[in-house]
Design an enzyme around this catalytic site. Structure first.
Site, PDB file in Angstrom:
ATOM      1  N   SER A  47       0.177   1.090  -0.319  1.00  0.00           N
ATOM      2  CA  SER A  47      -1.166   0.801  -0.241  1.00  0.00           C
ATOM      3  C   SER A  47      -1.919   1.280  -1.552  1.00  0.00           C
ATOM      4  CB  SER A  47      -1.875   1.602   0.819  1.00  0.00           C
ATOM      5  OG  SER A  47      -2.982   1.156   1.221  1.00  0.00           O
ATOM      6  N   ASP A 163      -0.625  -3.660   5.397  1.00  0.00           N
ATOM      7  CA  ASP A 163      -0.686  -2.505   4.824  1.00  0.00           C
ATOM      8  C   ASP A 163       0.824  -1.871   5.110  1.00  0.00           C
ATOM      9  OD1 ASP A 163      -1.172   0.563   4.189  1.00  0.00           O
ATOM     10  OD2 ASP A 163      -2.914  -0.370   3.592  1.00  0.00           O
TER      11      ASP A 163
END
Length: 307
Positions: A47, A163
């Site tokens: 991320s 993610d």
């Protein structure tokens, strides 16, 4: 292009964890480690960790930091849009321009980088980890940071990706798989559970004449523009999202690192920084550096660095 080798006998891996706006502390961590003479051979990110890691491996970390230190609430808000298609709240064009300017050019591939780099994402359909160890850097970063609710999923090789923090928030395992002998991990989620609901001091900002978009965002969520109210209110939309993400990533991080612990664990104290408070980069960066300083003796011992 050949990858750089560390002067140490052991190959050092750096696992940069997920944590949204708290992720700017990775910059402080990297700068402090380099000041100690510790330069990783392998950088793996999840991320926001993938974004900072890619910027570092591309030689753009200082440029990114300079921009972040000038970032304001208003500029953060321009990255968001009220998207009634419900795909996500991030302005994709604005974000793409940012990544090209402060991470790397869109033509740069992971294989072109001087250091071994990898990013982790999640297969939305199967829930599996997807590792990006080759191919376009920006595609890997985008896929790794597609946080549900903020970013739309990205399609790659017939898969919809989201993610990487949903499966591997601190990618120690990838560093090991890529050949790291010693892994330094940065966990941004160590002290966050429950802290997102704490009342924050009112920040006085002179916005001037705000356009309708900014006004709508402000009314939509006080988590973006915190206000100090004595009256007890139920958590807003982004508070609920932030809390859910915090709990999930904390539990997954604990589980993953119990099975594959890093040699050195850095856990900056970042609970006061909210999910979308990207404008608080200076605070996050400073704490990242402070965290390294607090554990400098342990780091030197693990890496056998002489004073």
């Amino acid at each position: 292009m050949a990858k750089n080798k560390s002067q140490n006998k052991s190959r050092i891996g750096l696992a940069l964890g997920s944590g949204s706006a708290r992720g700017w502390s990775h910059i402080g961590v990297i700068k402090a480690l380099c000041k100690m003479g510790v330069e990783p051979d392998i950088v793996c990110g999840c991320s926001i960790g993938a974004l900072v890691g890619a910027s570092y491996c591309s030689g753009n970390l200082e440029k990114l930091e300079d921009w972040l230190l000038k970032l304001t609430k208003m500029e953060v808000a321009r990255f968001l849009e009220l998207n009634w298609s419900m795909n996500g709240f991030v302005d994709a064009d604005h974000l793409q321009s940012f990544l090209k300017s402060y991470v790397c050019d869109e033509k740069v591939s992971i294989e072109d980088l001087d250091k071994t780099f990898a990013a982790v994402s999640t297969d939305l359909e199967k829930g599996r980890e997807i590792w990006f160890t080759s191919g376009p850097v920006l595609q890997a970063v985008w896929a790794s940071m597609s946080l549900p609710g903020l970013f739309p999923p990205i399609q790659n090789e017939g898969r919809w990706l989201i993610d990487g923090g949903l499966v591997n928030p601190v990618p120690v395992s990838i560093c090991r798989a890529l050949g790291a002998d010693i892994v330094i991990a940065v966990n941004l989620n160590g002290d966050i559970v429950g802290k997102h609901l704490a009342k924050k001091p009112e920040v006085e900002v002179n916005y001037g004449i705000a356009d309708r978009f900014i006004k709508s965002i402000k009314e939509y969520s006080e988590s973006i523009f915190p206000e100090n109210n004595d009256e007890e209110k139920s958590p807003g939309l982004f508070d609920a999202i932030a809390g859910s993400i915090n709990i999930t990533q904390d539990r997954i991080t604990r589980s993953r690192m119990a099975g594959d612990p890093p040699d050195i664990l850095l856990a900056p104290k970042l609970s006061k920084i909210g999910l979308l408070e990207f404008h608080r980069a200076s605070t996050a960066i400073e704490e990242g550096g402070n965290c390294v300083e607090r554990l400098s003796s342990e780091i030197k011992y693990a890496l056998d660095i002489k004073n």
